[in-house]
Design a protein around this motif. Structure first.
Motif, PDB file in Angstrom:
ATOM      1  N   GLU A 100       0.813  -1.211   0.000  1.00 52.04           N
ATOM      2  CA  GLU A 100       0.000   0.000   0.000  1.00 52.04           C
ATOM      3  C   GLU A 100       0.854   1.272   0.000  1.00 52.04           C
ATOM      4  N   GLY A 101       2.142   1.139  -0.274  1.00 59.00           N
ATOM      5  CA  GLY A 101       3.000   2.312  -0.392  1.00 59.00           C
ATOM      6  C   GLY A 101       3.586   2.810   0.899  1.00 59.00           C
ATOM      7  N   PHE A 102       3.528   2.028   1.983  1.00 58.85           N
ATOM      8  CA  PHE A 102       4.065   2.449   3.272  1.00 58.85           C
ATOM      9  C   PHE A 102       5.379   1.721   3.555  1.00 58.85           C
ATOM     10  N   TRP A 103       6.332   2.444   4.107  1.00 56.26           N
ATOM     11  CA  TRP A 103       7.658   1.936   4.413  1.00 56.26           C
ATOM     12  C   TRP A 103       7.880   2.004   5.919  1.00 56.26           C
ATOM     13  N   GLU A 104       8.645   1.019   6.450  1.00 54.78           N
ATOM     14  CA  GLU A 104       8.749   0.904   7.914  1.00 54.78           C
ATOM     15  C   GLU A 104      10.108   0.353   8.310  1.00 54.78           C
ATOM     16  N   ILE A 105      10.599   0.794   9.483  1.00 53.03           N
ATOM     17  CA  ILE A 105      11.770   0.187  10.119  1.00 53.03           C
ATOM     18  C   ILE A 105      11.744   0.530  11.609  1.00 53.03           C
ATOM     19  N   PHE A 106      12.272  -0.364  12.412  1.00 54.61           N
ATOM     20  CA  PHE A 106      12.447  -0.126  13.849  1.00 54.61           C
ATOM     21  C   PHE A 106      13.937  -0.142  14.131  1.00 54.61           C
ATOM     22  N   ILE A 107      14.437   0.939  14.762  1.00 53.24           N
ATOM     23  CA  ILE A 107      15.865   1.058  15.050  1.00 53.24           C
ATOM     24  C   ILE A 107      16.071   0.905  16.552  1.00 53.24           C
ATOM     25  N   PRO A 108      16.627  -0.228  16.992  1.00 54.28           N
ATOM     26  CA  PRO A 108      16.832  -0.451  18.435  1.00 54.28           C
ATOM     27  C   PRO A 108      17.808   0.565  19.024  1.00 54.28           C
ATOM     28  N   GLY A 109      17.542   0.934  20.269  1.00 52.19           N
ATOM     29  CA  GLY A 109      18.452   1.805  20.999  1.00 52.19           C
ATOM     30  C   GLY A 109      18.339   3.270  20.672  1.00 52.19           C
ATOM     31  N   LEU A 110      17.578   3.625  19.655  1.00 53.43           N
ATOM     32  CA  LEU A 110      17.444   5.027  19.274  1.00 53.43           C
ATOM     33  C   LEU A 110      16.345   5.677  20.100  1.00 53.43           C
ATOM     34  N   GLY A 111      16.634   6.820  20.691  1.00 58.28           N
ATOM     35  CA  GLY A 111      15.677   7.436  21.592  1.00 58.28           C
ATOM     36  C   GLY A 111      15.305   8.847  21.220  1.00 58.28           C
ATOM     37  N   GLU A 112      14.681   9.509  22.167  1.00 61.08           N
ATOM     38  CA  GLU A 112      14.152  10.849  21.952  1.00 61.08           C
ATOM     39  C   GLU A 112      15.266  11.846  21.676  1.00 61.08           C
ATOM     40  N   GLY A 113      14.950  12.810  20.819  1.00 59.06           N
ATOM     41  CA  GLY A 113      15.887  13.872  20.496  1.00 59.06           C
ATOM     42  C   GLY A 113      16.688  13.643  19.244  1.00 59.06           C
ATOM     43  N   ALA A 114      16.677  12.412  18.730  1.00 53.64           N
ATOM     44  CA  ALA A 114      17.451  12.127  17.520  1.00 53.64           C
ATOM     45  C   ALA A 114      16.921  12.930  16.340  1.00 53.64           C
ATOM     46  N   LEU A 115      17.823  13.455  15.527  1.00 57.47           N
ATOM     47  CA  LEU A 115      17.454  14.177  14.314  1.00 57.47           C
ATOM     48  C   LEU A 115      17.441  13.205  13.146  1.00 57.47           C
ATOM     49  N   TYR A 116      16.473  13.377  12.252  1.00 58.55           N
ATOM     50  CA  TYR A 116      16.359  12.432  11.147  1.00 58.55           C
ATOM     51  C   TYR A 116      15.658  13.062   9.952  1.00 58.55           C
ATOM     52  N   LYS A 117      15.850  12.430   8.789  1.00 58.50           N
ATOM     53  CA  LYS A 117      15.106  12.707   7.561  1.00 58.50           C
ATOM     54  C   LYS A 117      14.929  11.385   6.818  1.00 58.50           C
ATOM     55  N   TYR A 118      14.209  11.448   5.718  1.00 56.87           N
ATOM     56  CA  TYR A 118      14.075  10.283   4.845  1.00 56.87           C
ATOM     57  C   TYR A 118      14.850  10.533   3.547  1.00 56.87           C
ATOM     58  N   GLU A 119      15.661   9.535   3.167  1.00 58.45           N
ATOM     59  CA  GLU A 119      16.313   9.572   1.871  1.00 58.45           C
ATOM     60  C   GLU A 119      15.496   8.705   0.922  1.00 58.45           C
ATOM     61  N   ILE A 120      15.032   9.310  -0.157  1.00 56.64           N
ATOM     62  CA  ILE A 120      14.098   8.640  -1.069  1.00 56.64           C
ATOM     63  C   ILE A 120      14.717   8.544  -2.451  1.00 56.64           C
ATOM     64  N   LYS A 121      14.736   7.329  -2.977  1.00 54.81           N
ATOM     65  CA  LYS A 121      15.129   7.150  -4.375  1.00 54.81           C
ATOM     66  C   LYS A 121      13.864   7.193  -5.216  1.00 54.81           C
ATOM     67  N   THR A 122      13.809   8.150  -6.110  1.00 51.23           N
ATOM     68  CA  THR A 122      12.600   8.411  -6.893  1.00 51.23           C
ATOM     69  C   THR A 122      12.481   7.390  -8.024  1.00 51.23           C
ATOM     70  N   PRO A 123      11.328   7.348  -8.690  1.00 49.14           N
ATOM     71  CA  PRO A 123      11.176   6.416  -9.815  1.00 49.14           C
ATOM     72  C   PRO A 123      12.230   6.613 -10.899  1.00 49.14           C
ATOM     73  N   GLU A 124      12.753   7.825 -11.045  1.00 51.96           N
ATOM     74  CA  GLU A 124      13.777   8.093 -12.060  1.00 51.96           C
ATOM     75  C   GLU A 124      15.175   7.781 -11.562  1.00 51.96           C
ATOM     76  N   GLY A 125      15.304   7.371 -10.287  1.00 47.87           N
ATOM     77  CA  GLY A 125      16.610   7.048  -9.748  1.00 47.87           C
ATOM     78  C   GLY A 125      17.317   8.202  -9.077  1.00 47.87           C
ATOM     79  N   ASN A 126      16.667   9.352  -8.972  1.00 46.42           N
ATOM     80  CA  ASN A 126      17.255  10.479  -8.267  1.00 46.42           C
ATOM     81  C   ASN A 126      17.095  10.302  -6.766  1.00 46.42           C
ATOM     82  N   ILE A 127      17.911  11.027  -5.999  1.00 41.87           N
ATOM     83  CA  ILE A 127      17.854  10.960  -4.543  1.00 41.87           C
ATOM     84  C   ILE A 127      17.249  12.261  -4.013  1.00 41.87           C
TER      85      ILE A 127
END
Length: 748
Positions: free
Chosen positions: A173-200
């Motif tokens: 259904e187009g949803f992506w998921e991961i669980f990262i052990p040990g990672l807690g509050e305050g962590a900074l993050y973004k999503y890196e997405i490879k597009t259909p054309e192969g761009n990042i």
């Protein structure tokens, strides 16, 4: 044995389900563990079962894919092989970590089903980043909607912003998921997405509940720990009918109401913003003193550009970090409720900015917006328009509204730019728009969204109000959805605002020829449930501050503004005043500095503030001023024809008034003289015998006026006038407004 192709996909970070390859798996009679860590030189697997020995891993792909085999070991019956990884790096450092690819999915089947249907009203509980415990392991789960992406990874300060480290699995259904052990509050993050054309593309989380302070743009893992103390308020709110209650709103831009000197950057004049908690101490008490029933905050959702005032949102679920963290905002709202003040947030579901790191072209395609710029771009604002025809987008927006109502206990949303949502040709040039399927200009999908929004809000959050900032003649904006309306509780009366301000801009000698601008609004005043706004939009972009709009010398300018407020508070409809209007600012509002508080040292400006306080008190004191705002039998003209003297008079009736001609009807009489010429004697008919008390005179000395009036009381005479068998004779102050109530009705 895995095919080399799958190993190559992992190495290229293109595998749609890396958990299928990485982690622990059965391989014929063996148990095999695979780890992809391009940054490691050596890895060993340390099993949780003490009967198994530590196993060094073999590099099976030059890109950094490692494998270890446990011959003859079966996969555990509970479905999880527990282990740790010992890693060594080129600089000689080492670490012991749990493997994200050993963890089960955190996005359940029911959640996925509801998300796919577009009916997950609490999607913010499963999408985004959430600190939680899975199988006894603490960490952070991540989930995001990116149906057209070839790959999605979590980047962060915890993995050196390396998109190879935490590639997510596609759940369907187009949803992506991961669980990262040990990672807690305050962590900074973004999503890196490879597009259909192969761009990042590197994107912030659409459902992030906290973000960095601009100009930084990363999302932040956040967990609320705030416990609200407003149970009585919330319970009572669910029982009231907001139409029948007083509603006066103080509109605020949190960054420029008041600032703290000596702690800010030089380019801000050394002034810094107040925090949410400082505003809770100062703004809440100030508004309570003024007597407003609600504070309306201009958008506090995270936005990159200060000059957008919050109306170009990049983080729909994240309160702006300019003033503190999300629990600080919760504290502010809680304090408002404890002082008897409701909170309304401005909300912008009409459009969003084109910043490359935010919602626009999120997975490389037009996901939240239309691809066709005639449908998907607002050229005037250089923003994208939401695709309301996509059920996932509608779900995102409805869930966002419910998020602020549920999670922050706000009392209502003022929906911005509704007209731009309703019309496909809004601000379009020539033929630069696409008709709907019937050939019309109405945005059918947006209308369906608005009705769904209204239904869900009123169903799940009793007592919460929805206000439409809508400037057209669209019918039934505040009528129920089941009779074809849009379902809003109130509509901003933009026509009243424009006509009234235009009338007051005229020199008094010319007002006789613009008299209709005061009276025309009563033709349609009861067609909707209106709110009368004097908002921030009227004191920016060279429109001048309210006081500066008024003609005449300094005394007349202030007298005109006092008369405007006296007229506005008496007119049918709820009220909204932008900050600074109560102290008579001369300068246009700017988000770059605080209000001109020094004006309160001038008696006339302090008097204006005193008048606003008294208007709020009287408004709440007399139910006739608010109970029948949207019903025609709550209003009656006394005289709307005296244009040559520019005087108008009318009556406001309460809910128990019955027949307007009845002498027993509870009511308030209003009369306004909008020229600088005192009028005496001036006779008007009234419904009640006895005497009337002058409960408000905007020309009173304590407000900065000249003191012309009626000594607080007038006797009724048996002289017919204006269709009544009795009347009173008044002295009308120059540029003044009077409120009068029957002496026998006046509360003590």
């Amino acid at each position: 044995m895995l095919e080399q192709r799958e190993l190559d996909l992992i190495a290229a970070v293109e595998h749609p389900d890396p958990h299928h390859v990485l982690g622990a798996h059965e391989d014929e009679d063996d148990l095999v563990v695979r780890v992809f860590r391009p940054d490691a030189t050596e890895i060993a697997v340390v099993p949780g079962d003490p009967r198994l020995r530590k196993q060094p891993m073999e590099r099976v792909h030059p890109a950094g894919l490692f494998e270890a085999r446990f011959p003859g070991v079966s996969y555990p019956a509970d479905g999880r092989f527990r282990y740790q990884l010992e890693l060594r790096f080129p600089d000689g450092n080492s670490s012991v970590e749990l493997d994200p690819y050993a963890m089960p999915p955190t996005l359940g089947d029911i959640d996925r089903h509801l998300l796919a249907e577009g009916r997950h009203w609490e999607l913010y509980r499963v999408l985004g980043a959430h600190v939680r415990e899975v199988d006894g392991v603490s960490g952070t789960s991540f989930a995001v909607w990116a149906p057209n992406a070839r790959r999605v990874s979590v980047l962060g300060d915890f993995n050196h912003w390396d998109g190879r480290r935490h590639a997510m699995r596609r759940m369907g259904e187009g949803f992506w998921e991961i669980f990262i052990p040990g990672l807690g509050e305050g962590a900074l993050y973004k999503y890196e997405i490879k597009t259909p054309e192969g761009n990042i593309a590197v994107k912030t989380d659409p459902v992030a509940q906290a973000m960095e302070l601009r100009p930084a743009t990363a999302s932040r893992v956040y967990t609320s720990r705030y416990a609200f103390q407003d149970g009585d308020w919330m319970q009572e709110r669910g029982r009231i009918d907001s139409r029948k209650k007083p509603l006066t709103i103080y509109e605020v831009h949190a960054g420029s109401w008041r600032r703290v000197p000596g702690e800010g950057p030089p380019y801000e004049g050394g002034m810094r913003w107040m925090t949410y908690r400082e505003l809770a101490d100062h703004l809440v008490e100030y508004v309570a003193e003024l007597g407003f029933t609600h504070i309306e905050l201009m958008p506090v959702m995270e936005h990159p550009f200060d000059g957008s005032w919050g109306y170009q949102v990049a983080g729909y679920f994240a309160p702006t970090s300019r003033f503190g963290d999300p629990d600080d905002l919760r504290y502010f709202i809680d304090r408002c409720h404890q002082r008897g003040i409701g909170v309304i947030l401005d909300w912008t579901p009409a459009h969003f900015p084109k910043d490359a790191w935010a919602l626009g072209r999120f997975d490389g395609t037009a996901l939240y917006e239309h691809l066709d710029p005639r449908l998907g771009e607002h050229r005037e604002w250089n923003t994208y328009i939401f695709n309301y025809g996509r059920h996932e987008v509608r779900n995102f927006l409805v869930a966002n509204a419910l998020y602020w109502l549920d999670e922050f206990h706000i009392d209502g949303l003022r929906v911005d730019a509704v007209a731009s949502m309703l019309y496909l040709d809004y601000a379009a040039q020539g033929g630069d728009w696409v008709p709907n399927r019937y050939g019309g200009r109405e945005n059918i999908e947006a209308i369906d969204f608005i009705r769904e929004l209204s239904n869900r809000v009123h169903e799940r959050c009793p007592g919460a109000i929805l206000c439409a900032e809508e400037s057209t003649a669209w019918p039934s904006v505040t009528h129920a959805t089941y009779v074809g309306g849009l379902g809003f509780d109130f509509k901003w009366n933009m026509g009243w605002m424009h006509d009234t301000l235009d009338f007051f801009k005229h020199e008094p000698i010319h007002r006789a020829f613009h008299y209709h601008q005061l009276t025309f609004g009563l033709i349609y005043a009861f067609s909707e449930k209106f709110l009368l706004p004097l908002s921030h939009d009227e004191v920016v972009h060279l429109k001048r501050a309210l006081l500066s709009k008024m003609p005449g010398d300094y005394w007349q300018m202030l007298a005109n503004l006092r008369a405007l407020y006296g007229y506005m508070w008496a007119h049918p409809g709820k009220k909204l005043l932008f900050m600074g209007g109560e102290i008579g600012q001369f300068a246009e509002w700017s988000e770059k500095t605080e209000l001109d508080w020094g004006l309160l040292s001038v008696p006339e400006h302090a008097g204006l503030k005193r008048l606003v306080t008294e208007l709020n008190a009287l408004y709440k004191k007399y139910p006739a001023m608010y109970e029948l705002d949207d019903e025609h039998h709550g209003f009656r003209w006394i005289d709307c024809t005296d244009h040559m003297q520019t005087v108008i008079s009318f009556i406001r009736y309460g809910d128990g008034a019955g027949d307007q001609m009845s002498p027993s009807g509870t009511h308030v009489v209003f009369i306004g003289n909008f020229t600088p010429v005192p009028r005496h004697p001036y006779r008007i008919g009234v419904p009640r015998r006895g005497a009337y008390l002058e409960v408000l005179n905007t020309d009173a000395v304590q407000y900065g006026g000249s003191g012309v009036g009626n000594l607080g009381r007038v006797e009724v005479e048996d002289v017919p006038s204006h269709g009544f068998p009795q009347s009173i004779v008044l002295s009308l102050p120059p540029l003044g407004v009077l409120w009068l109530v029957p002496e026998q009705d006046a509360p003590g």
